[in-house]
Design an enzyme around this catalytic site. Structure first.
Site, PDB file in Angstrom:
ATOM      1  N   HIS A  26       3.513  -3.066  -2.809  1.00  0.00           N
ATOM      2  CA  HIS A  26       4.388  -2.410  -2.171  1.00  0.00           C
ATOM      3  C   HIS A  26       4.118  -0.811  -2.841  1.00  0.00           C
ATOM      4  CE1 HIS A  26       7.102  -3.240  -5.902  1.00  0.00           C
ATOM      5  NE2 HIS A  26       6.650  -1.928  -6.130  1.00  0.00           N
TER       6      HIS A  26
ATOM      7  N   ASP B  43      13.002   6.181  -3.900  1.00  0.00           N
ATOM      8  CA  ASP B  43      13.953   5.225  -3.699  1.00  0.00           C
ATOM      9  C   ASP B  43      14.962   4.868  -4.810  1.00  0.00           C
ATOM     10  OD1 ASP B  43      12.092   4.151  -5.879  1.00  0.00           O
ATOM     11  OD2 ASP B  43      11.027   2.625  -4.674  1.00  0.00           O
TER      12      ASP B  43
ATOM     13  N   ASP C 101       2.633  -6.755  -5.815  1.00  0.00           N
ATOM     14  CA  ASP C 101       2.574  -7.250  -4.241  1.00  0.00           C
ATOM     15  C   ASP C 101       2.066  -5.998  -3.196  1.00  0.00           C
ATOM     16  OD1 ASP C 101       4.738  -5.539  -4.089  1.00  0.00           O
ATOM     17  OD2 ASP C 101       5.905  -7.231  -3.702  1.00  0.00           O
TER      18      ASP C 101
HETATM   19  P1  PGA Z   1       5.277   0.007 -12.247  1.00  0.00           P
HETATM   20  O1  PGA Z   1       5.716  -0.413 -10.798  1.00  0.00           O
HETATM   21  O2  PGA Z   1       4.896   1.466 -12.365  1.00  0.00           O
HETATM   22  O3  PGA Z   1       6.573  -0.189 -13.247  1.00  0.00           O
HETATM   23  O4  PGA Z   1       3.945  -0.819 -12.465  1.00  0.00           O
HETATM   24  C1  PGA Z   1       5.030   0.408 -10.010  1.00  0.00           C
HETATM   25  C2  PGA Z   1       5.920   0.198  -8.353  1.00  0.00           C
HETATM   26  O5  PGA Z   1       6.793  -0.825  -8.321  1.00  0.00           O
HETATM   27  O6  PGA Z   1       5.899   0.965  -7.595  1.00  0.00           O
END
Ligand code: PGA
Length: 269
Positions: A137, A66, A135
């Protein structure tokens, strides 16, 4: 799903790096799906060390999950910049073989289709590396994303914008939109490795590993994929009700099925 727990995030990242290294050794022209965020940073550091010890990435192609819409590639918070600094600048992957969605694309829809086409033209992803949002995702596929979705524009939840505000000078600078591979795109990867560390991830790990498959927890779709390995530290694994069983399975694996002995073509989940 194979669940591998380690005492620390560093140890889990080391194992995950060995998994990726083995794939690259077996298939030098491997296509890697990469992720940003705090979670994969130690894995990338391990890959850099393995490269310094001789692991060759010169034939590898990469596609990131992304990118924020509106951020130029050289913006300090763009994912392109993150990947350059945390990985690409330290490996020998040809720059033209590293791909991220373009956050400044004029025609976003056309660009998303081109991204899908480029993945297909490269032969598809051999392994997709994932983190998970609090959450649920994966990529930026927020809750209620179609489990069949392809690369497209998404709107971030407030929770994700708050979680990611630590990377920006001011919270309101976190973009609202992004381009993300879809859940269907991720599920097409031949293998998937998921990393999650820290007690702030324990609840969502329990939800996606042991809860129902639901678009409300996009990571739960991984239960439907035949080759997923989840690398957790103790804290992230702390709420799993079958934790003892996962550890028992891993301790009793035949040697050829362990990360050290595992052949990319014979592993089972
Ligand atoms: P993080 O984010 O590795 O910074 O905890 C994970 C994500 O949003 O996929």
């Amino acid at each position: 799903m194979e669940i591998i727990t380690s005492p620390t995030a560093k140890e889990a990242s080391r194992l995950a790096a060995r998994y990726v290294a083995r794939l690259v050794q077996q298939k030098p022209h491997a296509v890697l799906g990469l992720a940003t965020g705090g979670t994969p940073v130690m894995l990338y550091q391990e890959l850099i060390t393995l490269h310094q010890e001789g692991l060759d990435f010169s034939q590898v192609t990469t596609f990131n999950l992304d990118e924020y819409i509106g951020l130029a590639p050289d913006h300090p918070c763009s994912y392109r910049r993150f990947m350059n600094e945390n990985l690409f600048d330290h490996l020998n992957i040809p720059a033209e073989c590293t791909h991220l969605p373009d956050g400044l694309a004029n025609d976003v829809e056309a660009h998303c289709q081109e991204y899908e086409d480029a993945i297909a033209a490269a032969g598809g992803l051999d392994v997709q590396i994932l983190g998970v949002g609090t959450d649920g995702h994966i990529g930026f596929n927020e809750p209620t994303s179609s489990l069949a979705s392809r690369t497209r524009i998404k709107t971030l939840t407030e929770q994700t914008r708050t979680d990611n505000a630590r990377f920006f000078e001011h919270p309101e600078q976190v973009p609202i939109h992004c381009v993300t591979m879809g859940i269907g795109t991720i599920m097409d990867s031949r293998r998937i490795i998921m990393l999650a560390f820290g007690k702030q991830k324990a609840e969502i790990v329990k939800a996606f590993v042991e809860g129902p498959v639901t678009a409300m927890v996009p990571a739960s779709v991984l239960q439907m994929h035949p080759h997923v390995t989840v690398f957790l530290d103790d804290a992230a694994a702390s709420l799993l009700s079958k934790r003892d069983y996962y550890d028992w399975v891993y301790r009793n694996k035949p040697q050829w099925q362990t990360i050290e002995g595992k052949s990319a073509s014979t592993a089972s989940s």
